[in-house]
Motif scaffolding. Structure first.
Motif, PDB file in Angstrom:
ATOM      1  N   GLY A 288      13.987  99.651  90.125  1.00 51.04           N
ATOM      2  CA  GLY A 288      13.616  98.388  89.485  1.00 51.04           C
ATOM      3  C   GLY A 288      12.251  98.407  88.848  1.00 51.04           C
ATOM      4  N   LYS A 289      11.466  99.479  89.077  1.00 53.37           N
ATOM      5  CA  LYS A 289      10.152  99.605  88.458  1.00 53.37           C
ATOM      6  C   LYS A 289      10.231 100.613  87.320  1.00 53.37           C
ATOM      7  N   THR A 290       9.674 100.246  86.162  1.00 58.99           N
ATOM      8  CA  THR A 290       9.583 101.207  85.081  1.00 58.99           C
ATOM      9  C   THR A 290       8.474 102.202  85.385  1.00 58.99           C
ATOM     10  N   MET A 291       8.469 103.308  84.670  1.00 53.03           N
ATOM     11  CA  MET A 291       7.400 104.280  84.856  1.00 53.03           C
ATOM     12  C   MET A 291       6.058 103.728  84.374  1.00 53.03           C
ATOM     13  N   VAL A 292       6.085 102.779  83.453  1.00 55.42           N
ATOM     14  CA  VAL A 292       4.836 102.132  83.027  1.00 55.42           C
ATOM     15  C   VAL A 292       4.244 101.377  84.210  1.00 55.42           C
ATOM     16  N   SER A 293       5.060 100.546  84.866  1.00 50.99           N
ATOM     17  CA  SER A 293       4.569  99.819  86.044  1.00 50.99           C
ATOM     18  C   SER A 293       4.113 100.784  87.132  1.00 50.99           C
ATOM     19  N   PHE A 294       4.911 101.813  87.365  1.00 52.56           N
ATOM     20  CA  PHE A 294       4.577 102.804  88.380  1.00 52.56           C
ATOM     21  C   PHE A 294       3.210 103.428  88.101  1.00 52.56           C
ATOM     22  N   SER A 295       2.970 103.797  86.849  1.00 52.79           N
ATOM     23  CA  SER A 295       1.697 104.433  86.490  1.00 52.79           C
ATOM     24  C   SER A 295       0.517 103.503  86.736  1.00 52.79           C
ATOM     25  N   TYR A 296       0.696 102.214  86.440  1.00 49.72           N
ATOM     26  CA  TYR A 296      -0.396 101.262  86.651  1.00 49.72           C
ATOM     27  C   TYR A 296      -0.592 100.918  88.121  1.00 49.72           C
ATOM     28  N   MET A 297       0.456 101.117  88.943  1.00 47.48           N
ATOM     29  CA  MET A 297       0.334 100.837  90.369  1.00 47.48           C
ATOM     30  C   MET A 297      -0.353 101.971  91.123  1.00 47.48           C
ATOM     31  N   LEU A 298      -0.323 103.178  90.558  1.00 54.22           N
ATOM     32  CA  LEU A 298      -0.848 104.346  91.264  1.00 54.22           C
ATOM     33  C   LEU A 298      -2.291 104.193  91.759  1.00 54.22           C
ATOM     34  N   PRO A 299      -3.250 103.760  90.907  1.00 54.76           N
ATOM     35  CA  PRO A 299      -4.634 103.701  91.384  1.00 54.76           C
ATOM     36  C   PRO A 299      -4.830 102.788  92.585  1.00 54.76           C
ATOM     37  N   PHE A 300      -3.950 101.802  92.759  1.00 56.26           N
ATOM     38  CA  PHE A 300      -4.102 100.859  93.861  1.00 56.26           C
ATOM     39  C   PHE A 300      -3.363 101.311  95.116  1.00 56.26           C
ATOM     40  N   SER A 301      -2.624 102.424  95.014  1.00 56.46           N
ATOM     41  CA  SER A 301      -1.852 102.928  96.153  1.00 56.46           C
ATOM     42  C   SER A 301      -2.412 104.227  96.718  1.00 56.46           C
ATOM     43  N   LEU A 302      -3.110 105.016  95.877  1.00 58.82           N
ATOM     44  CA  LEU A 302      -3.668 106.292  96.325  1.00 58.82           C
ATOM     45  C   LEU A 302      -5.059 106.112  96.910  1.00 58.82           C
TER      46      LEU A 302
ATOM     47  N   ARG B  67      -0.582  94.314  93.930  1.00 60.72           N
ATOM     48  CA  ARG B  67      -0.003  93.493  94.994  1.00 60.72           C
ATOM     49  C   ARG B  67       0.968  94.268  95.876  1.00 60.72           C
ATOM     50  N   GLU B  68       1.621  95.266  95.299  1.00 58.45           N
ATOM     51  CA  GLU B  68       2.626  96.049  96.032  1.00 58.45           C
ATOM     52  C   GLU B  68       2.183  97.506  96.111  1.00 58.45           C
ATOM     53  N   LYS B  69       2.139  98.043  97.296  1.00 54.87           N
ATOM     54  CA  LYS B  69       1.699  99.419  97.479  1.00 54.87           C
ATOM     55  C   LYS B  69       2.896 100.366  97.408  1.00 54.87           C
ATOM     56  N   LEU B  70       2.693 101.484  96.731  1.00 53.66           N
ATOM     57  CA  LEU B  70       3.721 102.507  96.635  1.00 53.66           C
ATOM     58  C   LEU B  70       3.764 103.349  97.910  1.00 53.66           C
ATOM     59  N   ASP B  71       4.904 103.974  98.134  1.00 49.43           N
ATOM     60  CA  ASP B  71       5.101 104.836  99.299  1.00 49.43           C
ATOM     61  C   ASP B  71       4.612 106.247  98.936  1.00 49.43           C
ATOM     62  N   VAL B  72       3.453 106.628  99.467  1.00 52.70           N
ATOM     63  CA  VAL B  72       2.854 107.933  99.177  1.00 52.70           C
ATOM     64  C   VAL B  72       3.286 108.913 100.267  1.00 52.70           C
ATOM     65  N   ARG B  73       4.023 109.975  99.874  1.00 52.06           N
ATOM     66  CA  ARG B  73       4.551 110.919 100.853  1.00 52.06           C
ATOM     67  C   ARG B  73       3.667 112.158 101.039  1.00 52.06           C
ATOM     68  N   TYR B  74       2.897 112.504 100.028  1.00 54.85           N
ATOM     69  CA  TYR B  74       1.919 113.600 100.167  1.00 54.85           C
ATOM     70  C   TYR B  74       0.745 113.268  99.259  1.00 54.85           C
ATOM     71  N   GLU B  75      -0.475 113.619  99.728  1.00 50.97           N
ATOM     72  CA  GLU B  75      -1.658 113.285  98.927  1.00 50.97           C
ATOM     73  C   GLU B  75      -2.820 114.205  99.300  1.00 50.97           C
ATOM     74  N   ASP B  76      -3.489 114.733  98.296  1.00 57.18           N
ATOM     75  CA  ASP B  76      -4.796 115.356  98.479  1.00 57.18           C
ATOM     76  C   ASP B  76      -5.657 114.967  97.280  1.00 57.18           C
ATOM     77  N   ASP B  77      -6.817 115.592  97.125  1.00 56.03           N
ATOM     78  CA  ASP B  77      -7.727 115.183  96.049  1.00 56.03           C
ATOM     79  C   ASP B  77      -7.232 115.563  94.663  1.00 56.03           C
ATOM     80  N   GLU B  78      -6.237 116.475  94.592  1.00 56.71           N
ATOM     81  CA  GLU B  78      -5.813 116.956  93.283  1.00 56.71           C
ATOM     82  C   GLU B  78      -4.443 116.460  92.844  1.00 56.71           C
ATOM     83  N   LEU B  79      -3.581 116.194  93.788  1.00 57.69           N
ATOM     84  CA  LEU B  79      -2.228 115.757  93.421  1.00 57.69           C
ATOM     85  C   LEU B  79      -1.632 114.909  94.535  1.00 57.69           C
ATOM     86  N   ALA B  80      -0.513 114.272  94.208  1.00 59.35           N
ATOM     87  CA  ALA B  80       0.200 113.443  95.182  1.00 59.35           C
ATOM     88  C   ALA B  80       1.688 113.474  94.852  1.00 59.35           C
ATOM     89  N   VAL B  81       2.494 113.159  95.858  1.00 62.44           N
ATOM     90  CA  VAL B  81       3.930 112.954  95.658  1.00 62.44           C
ATOM     91  C   VAL B  81       4.236 111.535  96.137  1.00 62.44           C
TER      92      VAL B  81
END
Length: 628
Positions: free
Chosen positions: A99-113, A79-93
């Motif tokens: 307020g978000k745990t790293m668990v939530s962050f990890s699960y949000m990644l596939p929907f933001s990249l 539901r909430e998209k992360l702020d992606v500052r750099y991205e290519d096929d191999e890595l992202a920043v």
């Protein structure tokens, strides 16, 4: 898609279907909210027909749930998209929000990249998806309702390990965070999008090839010198020269720190000064090492978690630490990846609040010095711990001026709430007032000044305090209506001047916890100069209330023509924050009349009434209470 089904048995006959689903497959749906989403997606059926959430089950019904793990996962984390500052096929920043745990962050990644073109063939991607769904079911069981409420103290240590350790079940999940941040912090996180890049970035992380810079706000004016030196005093203006300062090698975790740069030093009402720093630790060290180093330097980061210290104006605002820069050479492209973000807006808000509060405090202090006949330019020292009131020897209270000394508590504006409560109960009658623990006499004298027909007695255990109170009665021409004598609140019956009955008994007892003297004197500036007997009490701060309650209870039991509190009289007590319920319990033999809040909207005083009972009835009440 996973299919689960169950037949309704006798014990579930007449149960609503949503309760049945939640009890049967709690490990799958995990929460009521997730269960409602299953119904909304039409995944629950009864005897082959799509079910409504309120449907009542009958014996023998076949309930089936076609659980779409990916849809469930996306409904929470997509539901909430992360702020992606750099991205290519191999890595992202990517920016992890506060307020978000790293668990939530990890699960949000596939929907933001964006979709990667080199994750693998269809079979490998399906394996990743199946593994991710399995982890969602197993590792997140019960976590949805907890993780948003939990504030991890040193989350970067835990989440760094949870994202890189091959023993924690995350080695097959892509994309994968290479390092972590605390829930209360925000900042840049490096993310691997392929297994090969994950291994490479972890090696770089461990070998010191990734640079990170944390922006923090800490207590004190940072100069790099030892606290207490002349250089460490608070400046009168903001310093934004950006001075680089080397780490002190003799300090805890100094080996973790690469460099420190001063961004700003701002005046602070509570801390004297606060410093905004850019701290770059050596890779792989993280935020916890920065906080440990600054804590050891006696410049703790502002926050409410491990190795931090809060400011009153920052409570509930999270951790004043953000990872604002990451820089490394791309392993494949061989180019420098250098990503910056601005500091969180709450940083500037905190600096502005502290600077304005400091300015107001300075103006108020200087005004107090002028009232006392002192020259502010020659005597004012913002960093001095000694209270201005003791320097001047006077303090305003309820639009009156009172003499004070280190033998008396400095009058607080919050205590004016007791005066207002007393005036309301007296209703301009010719009442008699007893002030227990009178100190400077400000409470009793303020009441007498507002109630022209009233008279009163102030008792205190300190003869020095009573001399100040007597001087204040002379100052306000109330000698004929006020008298003062030595007395102990636990044995008021032994005071010879208290043979009469009083219509109002007011008391501002000591209520700070005596077991926390060291901590509280640091938290509340200047209290180390005030008399401890007027501030601290045993039994978690409730000892004085219990002494007074026991004294009044004994007095009610004792037959006689008069008692300390007259028939239908009132007892008005000041209380500390959060103490109301227990004080009500301590004085439960009285009738609770109501509570008053101070200007900060904190419950500050309680009013009790002595019931208008005969002595025989009072004795029966007391005996019944004792029997219980």
């Amino acid at each position: 898609m996973k299919i689960y089904q169950a037949v309704v048995k006798e014990e579930d006959n007449g149960t609503r279907v949503w309760k049945f689903v939640l009890s049967q497959w709690k490990a799958i749906v995990k929460s009521r909210e997730q269960m409602r989403r299953c119904f909304k997606r039409g995944e629950v059926s009864i005897n082959g027909a799509t079910a409504e959430v309120t449907r009542i089950l009958s014996l023998g019904d076949l309930v089936q749930i076609n659980f779409d793990g990916h849809a469930a996962h996306e409904s929470i984390y997509g539901r909430e998209k992360l702020d992606v500052r750099y991205e290519d096929d191999e890595l992202a920043v990517v920016v992890k929000p506060s307020g978000k745990t790293m668990v939530s962050f990890s699960y949000m990644l596939p929907f933001s990249l964006s979709p990667s073109t080199i994750i693998g063939d269809a079979e490998t991607q399906a394996q990743h998806k199946e593994t991710s769904e399995l982890e969602c079911l197993i590792k997140e069981q019960g976590r949805d309702n907890q993780e948003e409420e939990r504030d991890d103290d040193d989350g970067d240590d835990y989440y760094m390990l949870s994202n890189i350790s091959p023993t924690l079940g995350q080695q097959h999940r892509l994309p994968c965070a290479v390092h972590g941040l605390e829930k209360a912090s925000n900042g840049l996180v490096i993310v691997a999008r392929t297994m090969d890049m994950r291994s490479t970035l972890l090696r770089m992380h461990g070998d010191g090839e990734i640079n990170r810079t944390f922006r923090v706000i800490c207590h004190g004016a940072w100069t790099g010198s030892e606290p207490g030196s002349h250089e460490d005093t608070a400046p009168s203006t903001v310093n934004d020269n950006g001075r680089p300062v080397p780490a002190d090698p003799a300090t805890l975790d100094a080996y973790c720190i690469s460099d420190i740069e001063v961004v700003k030093v701002t005046s602070s009402n509570e801390a004297g000064s606060i410093s905004t720093l850019d701290v770059t630790p050596h890779s792989p060290y993280m935020g916890v090492n920065v906080r440990r180093y600054l804590m050891a330097k006696q410049h703790p980061v502002v926050g409410e978690s491990g190795n931090t210290k809060p400011l009153k104006s920052s409570r509930g605002k999270g951790l004043m630490s953000a990872l604002v820069r990451v820089a490394f050479v791309h392993p494949t492209l061989k180019k420098l990846i250098d990503v910056h973000i601005e500091e969180p807006f709450k940083f500037e808000q905190l600096r502005n609040r502290e600077q304005k509060a400091s300015q107001r405090r300075q103006e108020s202090d200087q005004d107090e010095l002028r009232k006392g006949g002192l020259d502010p330019l020659s005597t004012y020292d913002r960093m001095a711990d000694r209270p201005i009131a003791y320097m001047v020897g006077e303090k305003d209270f309820f639009d009156m001026r009172f003499k004070v000394s280190p033998a008396t508590l400095i009058p607080r504006s919050s205590t004016e709430t007791l005066v207002q409560a007393g005036i309301a109960r007296a209703q301009n009658r010719a009442v008699k007032i007893l002030d227990v623990g009178t100190g400077s006499g400000c409470l009793l004298l303020a009441l007498l000044m507002s109630l022209p027909s009233a008279t009163g007695v102030g008792v205190d255990i300190s003869q020095e305090a009573l001399e100040i109170a007597q001087a204040n009665s002379v100052l306000h021409d109330l000698v004929n209506r006020a008298c003062f004598q030595v007395g102990d609140m636990g044995h008021l019956e032994d005071c010879p001047g208290l043979s009469q009955s009083f219509d109002l008994v007011v008391c501002n007892p000591p209520y700070l916890d005596s077991k926390k003297v060291s901590k509280l004197t640091k938290t509340f500036a200047g209290t180390e100069y005030e008399p401890p007997v007027a501030l601290f009490a045993d039994q978690d701060g409730f000892g004085a209330y219990e002494l007074l309650a026991a004294c009044l209870l004994r007095d009610l039991e004792t037959p006689g023509p008069s008692h300390i509190v007259s028939k239908n009289g009132y007892i008005i007590l000041e209380i500390g924050s959060g103490m109301g319920q227990r004080v009500r319990e301590i004085f439960k033999f009285l009738v609770f009349e109501g509570a008053y809040k101070d200007k900060q909207d904190t419950e500050r005083c309680l009013v009790f009434a002595v019931p208008g009972l005969s002595l025989e009835q009072k004795s029966a009440v007391v005996k019944s209470d004792v029997d219980k």
